[in-house]
Design a protein around this motif. Structure first.
Motif, PDB file in Angstrom:
ATOM      1  N   ILE A 246       0.819  -1.216   0.000  1.00  0.00           N
ATOM      2  CA  ILE A 246       0.000   0.000   0.000  1.00  0.00           C
ATOM      3  C   ILE A 246       0.853   1.268   0.000  1.00  0.00           C
ATOM      4  N   ASN A 247       2.026   1.220   0.618  1.00  0.00           N
ATOM      5  CA  ASN A 247       2.910   2.390   0.629  1.00  0.00           C
ATOM      6  C   ASN A 247       3.483   2.702  -0.751  1.00  0.00           C
ATOM      7  N   GLU A 248       3.443   1.708  -1.656  1.00  0.00           N
ATOM      8  CA  GLU A 248       3.983   1.879  -3.005  1.00  0.00           C
ATOM      9  C   GLU A 248       2.916   2.286  -4.017  1.00  0.00           C
ATOM     10  N   VAL A 249       1.676   2.401  -3.558  1.00  0.00           N
ATOM     11  CA  VAL A 249       0.594   2.863  -4.438  1.00  0.00           C
ATOM     12  C   VAL A 249       0.637   4.384  -4.438  1.00  0.00           C
ATOM     13  N   ARG A 253       2.523   6.184 -10.224  1.00  0.00           N
ATOM     14  CA  ARG A 253       2.262   4.891 -10.859  1.00  0.00           C
ATOM     15  C   ARG A 253       0.786   4.533 -10.888  1.00  0.00           C
ATOM     16  N   TYR A 254       0.002   5.131 -10.003  1.00  0.00           N
ATOM     17  CA  TYR A 254      -1.436   4.847  -9.916  1.00  0.00           C
ATOM     18  C   TYR A 254      -2.193   6.164 -10.001  1.00  0.00           C
ATOM     19  N   ASP A 255      -2.933   6.373 -11.093  1.00  0.00           N
ATOM     20  CA  ASP A 255      -3.728   7.596 -11.159  1.00  0.00           C
ATOM     21  C   ASP A 255      -4.991   7.419 -10.302  1.00  0.00           C
ATOM     22  N   GLN A 256      -5.711   8.516 -10.098  1.00  0.00           N
ATOM     23  CA  GLN A 256      -6.858   8.478  -9.193  1.00  0.00           C
ATOM     24  C   GLN A 256      -7.948   7.532  -9.680  1.00  0.00           C
ATOM     25  N   ALA A 290      -1.880  -6.625  -1.717  1.00  0.00           N
ATOM     26  CA  ALA A 290      -0.952  -5.940  -2.616  1.00  0.00           C
ATOM     27  C   ALA A 290      -1.724  -5.557  -3.867  1.00  0.00           C
ATOM     28  N   TYR A 291      -1.130  -4.689  -4.673  1.00  0.00           N
ATOM     29  CA  TYR A 291      -1.853  -4.116  -5.805  1.00  0.00           C
ATOM     30  C   TYR A 291      -0.942  -4.031  -7.021  1.00  0.00           C
TER      31      TYR A 291
END
Length: 443
Positions: A246-249, A253-256, A290-291
């Protein structure tokens, strides 16, 4: 010099007993000092709480096992504990200190009956992750399959009951268990039952297989497969399935839109498990998910799974429907069905239910997306907890649904940390619709 790990039952007992005596002494000293002061020295109280909290967190982190797991659960209560304790226990969620590799190697070889070299092409000494009752190491099978090996710490299962008794005593003597004895009994009883299941890795292997079936049509949910040949009650080997913590989202790298999509999918997996499968992933902290930037969600750690009785799920659904409709007489009746209300007591004032409904409905009561990153719902809940004492004799801990509440609270904090912006009212109503209507239109 690193401390030698405490793995014997007697060693764990003595360590916890020492912590209990120290915490009790500090709490007694704090109360004595308060008697002789006209004003309550807030700074002194905070310092004392910090010392107690640090000692408890350090001891639980060192011993791991059942006591560390309870500490992790307590840390998820956020504003419901003194801030000093919440802050200290948060460390138990972020990173558990690992066991020496020599201890892990002996446990693997004892459980699987072969030397490490015969079992794996390689097994990394540095832990891939360390948790409360075991740690994970990356490895490769001789056929080239990349795997992770989850290894239970020695002595954890044999010490579960005595650990819980000692921790309960420490919290009581430290002035932190301000609940009726019956509530504490039932809470610790439910935690003990789930922990006993979690300490059996063969049970977890079966849970993994079950949830892979549950979500086999959800291409955006990934759950690792079990390597049965390398799994026992205390060692669990799984396919390596990696994603971003979650800290790496992050926004680069991840738009809204992707974050919002993940939020809807989190809601769907939670609602499917509750209302459709009637079997929930009971340990919903950030480390168990994880994502990926395509919106994929990866789910880990199925040791804590709660299978729900159909009548409990139906009662939970009825409570939600009645609350949304502001039918507080029905809310009262269905809470009795849920096991949360003492039947012999008179009906609870509708205004009390309305107060809680108005707080908890906020994320579901607006057509525009709710910004979980800015949510202060938890602080509103915390500000009203004192009102519970007025109706203390009217309610009892709903043992069968404790882990439903934990699942929902855990997912709230995940949505908040991700920064999800979503309107969930229509999604929720699909799951609360009469039997036969589908929730398959959720993204």
């Amino acid at each position: 010099m690193a401390k030698k790990p405490v793995t014997s039952r007697r060693g764990r007992f003595l360590k916890l007993a020492g912590m209990t005596a120290s915490v009790a002494g500090q709490y007694a000293g704090q109360r004595a000092r308060k008697v002789f002061r006209k004003d309550d020295d807030e700074a002194a109280r905070s310092q004392n709480y910090t010392r107690m909290a640090d000692q408890i967190a350090d001891t639980l982190g060192e011993l791991k096992g059942a006591v560390m797991k309870v500490g992790q659960i307590a840390s998820q209560t956020q504003d419901f504990l003194p801030k000093e304790f919440s802050d200290a226990l948060q460390r138990l969620q972020k990173e558990a200190p690992p066991m020496p590799f020599s201890v892990i190697q002996r446990q693997i070889e004892s459980e699987l009956g072969q030397p490490i070299s015969q079992l794996f092409e390689y097994l990394q000494e540095k832990p891939y992750a360390a948790a409360s009752i075991g740690q994970v190491h990356r490895a490769r099978l001789h056929d080239g399959t990349d795997v992770i090996v989850k290894v239970q710490y020695p002595g954890v299962d044999e010490s579960c009951d005595s650990d819980l008794k000692q921790l309960r005593m420490a919290l009581k003597l430290g002035g932190l268990l301000k609940m009726p004895k019956e509530t504490v009994d039932q809470l610790f009883g439910e935690i003990r039952e789930r922990l006993k299941e979690e300490l059996d890795y063969l049970n977890e292997a079966n849970n993994l297989k079950l949830f892979r079936k549950f979500h086999d049509k959800d291409e955006w949910v990934l759950i690792p497969g079990v390597i049965d040949s390398h799994s026992t009650k205390r060692v669990l080997t799984l396919e390596l399935v990696e994603g971003d913590h979650i800290n790496e989202v992050t926004q680069d790298r991840y738009d809204q839109d992707t974050i919002n999509l993940i939020g809807h999918r989190i809601f769907r997996t939670m609602a499917d498990q509750l209302f459709k499968f009637q079997c929930i992933h009971g340990d919903p902290h950030a480390g168990n998910f994880a994502y990926r930037p395509d919106g994929t969600i990866i789910m880990y750690d199925f040791g804590c799974v709660k299978k729900l009785k159909p009548e409990i799920v139906e009662a939970y659904r009825n409570v939600l429907v009645s609350a949304l409709d502001e039918d507080y007489q029905a809310v009262d009746r269905y809470l009795i069905d849920l096991g949360a209300r003492v039947k012999s007591q008179p009906a609870v004032d509708a205004a009390y239910y309305a107060m809680w409904r108005d707080i908890l409905i906020v994320p579901f009561d607006q057509p525009e997306p709710y910004d979980f990153a800015e949510s202060d719902l938890h602080t509103h809940v915390a500000s009203k907890t004192s009102t519970v004492f007025k109706y203390l004799d009217y309610f009892k801990p709903p043992v069968e649904s404790i882990f439903i509440d934990r699942m929902i609270a855990g997912h709230y904090w995940i949505l908040k940390r991700l920064g999800v912006q979503a309107a969930f009212r229509s999604d929720l109503e699909q799951y609360l619709a009469p039997a036969g209507e589908s929730a398959d239109t959720v993204p």
